[in-house]
Design an enzyme around this catalytic site. Structure first.
Site, mmCIF file in Angstrom:
data_model
loop_
_atom_site.group_PDB
_atom_site.id
_atom_site.type_symbol
_atom_site.label_atom_id
_atom_site.label_comp_id
_atom_site.label_asym_id
_atom_site.label_seq_id
_atom_site.Cartn_x
_atom_site.Cartn_y
_atom_site.Cartn_z
ATOM 1 N N ASP A 343 0.831 -1.196 0.000
ATOM 2 C CA ASP A 343 0.000 0.000 0.000
ATOM 3 C C ASP A 343 0.871 1.254 0.000
ATOM 4 O O ASP A 343 1.857 1.336 0.747
ATOM 5 C CB ASP A 343 -0.886 -0.029 1.252
ATOM 6 C CG ASP A 343 -1.771 1.200 1.365
ATOM 7 O OD1 ASP A 343 -2.660 1.358 0.519
ATOM 8 O OD2 ASP A 343 -1.554 1.999 2.300
ATOM 9 N N GLU A 379 1.668 -0.391 -4.997
ATOM 10 C CA GLU A 379 0.749 0.690 -5.315
ATOM 11 C C GLU A 379 1.662 1.905 -5.493
ATOM 12 O O GLU A 379 2.156 2.458 -4.503
ATOM 13 C CB GLU A 379 -0.260 0.931 -4.196
ATOM 14 C CG GLU A 379 -1.254 2.028 -4.534
ATOM 15 C CD GLU A 379 -2.210 2.336 -3.391
ATOM 16 O OE1 GLU A 379 -3.357 2.726 -3.674
ATOM 17 O OE2 GLU A 379 -1.817 2.208 -2.217
#
Length: 699
Positions: A343, A379
């Protein structure tokens, strides 16, 4: 109680069959107390007098699995210098393999006085804190191991542990929403029939429920609020016994592996649940705040925030890097997961402020013999300046390709853009990845993900509808690139409903017939809707959970066949880039592009922004996908037609050397074509507006 010196490593609580070794790193601490709790909450403290390399440690021969524990850290309270030690606060072990209970929100869990934030609070937080649990490390894997499926054969299914089974009628109620629920044969069978090869789980690291959400009657559903990087989130365990979540998680992994599906974890190492200087003291903040977190140089009482959550972990410090690497290795070696999705990964790459592709974190990943061999997905952005880094990650990494998502959404809603951008996305985004020696699998292609509209909502709403989140619809992205097809939300208009069905098929067909790695957002295959909510992070309820009773069986059947078709035809998941020339003795190029009239695309054609039609020839004779013995693999050759105009158009199929006869396979206006329907080359083919057609060369 017997207390022996023990060892500084491994960090955490390690049971060896006879007793438990405890070790905690803190450079700033003056003293550390290990706190042991019985079932009634009674606390017994053990001072750790052995210190080796700033690791405070002891071995307790009488402590066995199931023992609840935490720490109290004695040291300086000097917020102006970044130090926030407070022994009145019970601290979680960063290396705890199991955490029991939830934070009970009380003033006691905050390290400062509410009437004077610069002064420390002396109220004991232990009654309101979850407890770490010594775990039983032994488990019978029955020969299970990582699957190591080749990247180019991968189809990812992003899902939520709770959401996928919370409403499943065939899963027993006591198992719904748990690791055991995901491992239930009914859920496994759905995934097997869908033929996905990897299940990407939204965060399962232990996380907390935000006070702000609980006060509004909401909950942190997504889980991007980690506090324990080794512990499976306890609320997802059907077995409520202390530390039982570990074995249940392993059973889930084993069940998915037996079904030939890899397990990828969405991990959040960029920030923690402790927030900024006004947040609670749960773990790192009380152990060594200035070491674990990035603080502002102007005022070390405040935190650098590249994540929008209040803090950022300091990846410049060795023990922070060690924590992350130890965590990753633990999940691979002990929990048998097959990869990770990071993330806001750009935040991990920041050295001082700039994002640095060669930062220490990526150097460690590159040289690690365990982590470098699993699937690594970034990401590739954060919320800081210069944080959008699509295409800039190192060679062993794949990336969520946000440019793919945006381009394909724009194409199918009919926005003007150059066809060249769409062509790059369709063929693996070589413009982003080829120059860094990466291959098409560097691109994780997706149309939708957990963050944003579902596929159903993408074609049903122009605007977000997040009122249920309690923020007056201010939260969530305003840049959705969606199109409601003529009406906002549900409608009885048959033409709009049919157009929406076709658009969903268009998106799925584009995704599954593109080079690169497709990622399907869980529930899209059954028509899951969030009723226009594009930020359902706090909706732990039926708005987010899969509605199996209302599943769109027609869409599910279409999606199953589409994924199976991709698996059956290697020309749609090549290992290497197209060359645009004749190779390996083939009669024609490995790829070619055509206009509406069946003529080869010119430079001028590529630059026409208003054009929304494209033909693509894919040569199955020139596939760089050798079988396990190194022998060449061949396939049929195909012709793909895209029409994003709102009106029907006549296409002309190309002739020799591309093909003399073409068999229609797929038409998203109708679905899959049954039987052999052969069309001669140079024959005009009427194609409905907003449609994909696929032809197989039949001679």
């Amino acid at each position: 109680m017997k207390v022996w010196p023990g060892n500084p490593y491994p960090l955490g609580a390690s049971y060896d069959g006879f007793g438990t070794n405890f070790s905690l790193f803190s450079e700033v601490a003056d003293a550390v107390e290990l706190c042991l709790f019985d079932e009634t909450g009674r606390e017994e403290r053990v001072e750790l007098t052995e210190v080796t390399g700033y690791c405070w440690h002891a071995y307790l021969p009488e402590v066995e699995p199931g023992q609840r524990y935490g720490y109290r850290i004695h040291g300086p309270w000097e917020p102006a210098r970044g130090h926030r030690c407070n022994p009145a606060k019970l601290i979680l072990d960063p290396y705890a393999k199991a955490i029991e209970g939830e934070v009970r929100w009380d003033e006691a869990v905050f390290p400062y006085r509410m009437d004077a934030p610069d002064r420390s609070s002396g109220t004991d937080s232990a009654p309101f804190m979850p407890k770490c649990v010594v775990h039983q490390p032994f488990f019978d894997w029955e020969g299970d191991r990582r699957l190591q499926r080749p990247w180019h054969d991968t189809v990812i299914y992003e899902t939520h542990v709770k959401g996928i089974s919370a409403r499943h009628p065939d899963v027993p109620k006591e198992l719904r929403g748990t690791y055991a629920g995901l491992a239930h044969p009914a859920v496994i069978e759905h995934l097997k029939r869908l033929r996905v090869t990897a299940v990407e789980l939204m965060p399962v690291h232990a996380f907390i429920q935000d006070k702000r959400l609980l006060d509004q009657g909401l909950r942190n559903y997504w889980g991007y609020n980690s506090i324990g990087y080794f512990a499976p989130h306890n609320a997802y365990a059907a077995d409520r016994r202390p530390a039982a979540s570990i074995a249940e998680f392993k059973e889930m992994v084993k069940a998915l592996h037996q079904a030939e599906m890899e397990v990828i974890l969405d991990v959040v190492y960029n920030h923690t649940a402790e927030g900024n200087e006004l947040g609670p003291m749960l773990c790192f903040k009380g152990i060594d705040n200035a070491y674990y977190y990035r603080l502002t140089q102007e005022d070390p009482s405040h935190y650098m925030d590249y994540t929008g959550t209040g803090n950022s972990l300091n990846m410049r410090n060795p023990h922070v890097l060690q924590l992350v690497m130890d965590s990753l290795r633990y999940w691979v070696l002990e929990m048998h997961v097959d990869g990770f999705r990071f993330d806001l990964a750009a935040a991990l790459a920041r050295e001082l402020h700039e994002v640095d592709r060669l930062s220490a974190f990526f150097d460690l990943i590159q040289q690690d013999p365990v982590i470098s061999q699993v699937k690594l997905i970034a990401e590739p952005w954060d919320v800081g300046e210069g944080g959008y880094q699509v295409g800039n990650f190192p060679p062993v990494w794949s990336e969520w390709n946000g440019k793919y998502r945006d381009c394909v959404r724009e194409f199918w809603r009919g926005e003007d853009q150059t066809l060249g951008d769409f062509a790059y996305r369709l063929t693996g985004s070589s413009d982003l990845y080829e120059n860094t020696s990466r291959l098409p699998f560097a691109s994780i292609n997706f149309i939708t993900a957990h963050d944003g509209f579902t596929l159903y909502d993408l074609v049903a709403y122009n605007e977000k509808h997040n009122e249920a989140n309690g923020e007056e619809n201010r939260d969530g992205s305003d840049d959705n690139r969606s199109w409601n097809c003529g009406a906002e939300g549900p409608t009885d208009d048959p033409d709009i409903r049919e157009l929406r069905r076709r658009q969903r098929r268009n998106f799925l067909a584009t995704l599954l017939l593109s080079q690169g790695i497709p990622m399907l957002s869980g529930g899209d295959e059954i028509g899951r809707t969030q009723r226009g909510n594009n930020n359902a992070y706090c909706q732990d309820n039926e708005l987010s959970w899969y509605d199996w009773e209302e599943a769109d069986e027609e869409l599910l059947a279409f999606c199953r066949r589409l994924i199976a078709f991709r698996h059956e035809h290697p020309v749609f998941h090549r290992r290497r880039w197209f060359h645009g020339r004749v190779i390996h003795g083939a009669e024609c190029k490995d790829i070619a592009w055509f206009t509406l009239e069946g003529e080869a695309m010119s430079e001028r054609d590529w630059g026409e922004g208003f054009v929304k039609t494209l033909g693509v020839f894919l040569n199955g004779e020139a596939i760089p996908n050798p079988n396990p013995r190194g022998e060449p693999v061949t396939d049929d050759s195909f012709y793909l037609l895209f029409n994003a105009h709102d009106e029907a158009l006549a296409f002309t199929l190309p002739g020799a050397p591309w093909g003399e006869h073409w068999a229609r396979v797929l038409d998203t206006a109708e679905g899959w074509v049954e039987g052999e329907e052969v069309v001669d080359a140079h024959t005009p083919v009427t194609m409905d507006g907003r449609t994909v057609m696929l032809f197989r060369r039949a001679g």
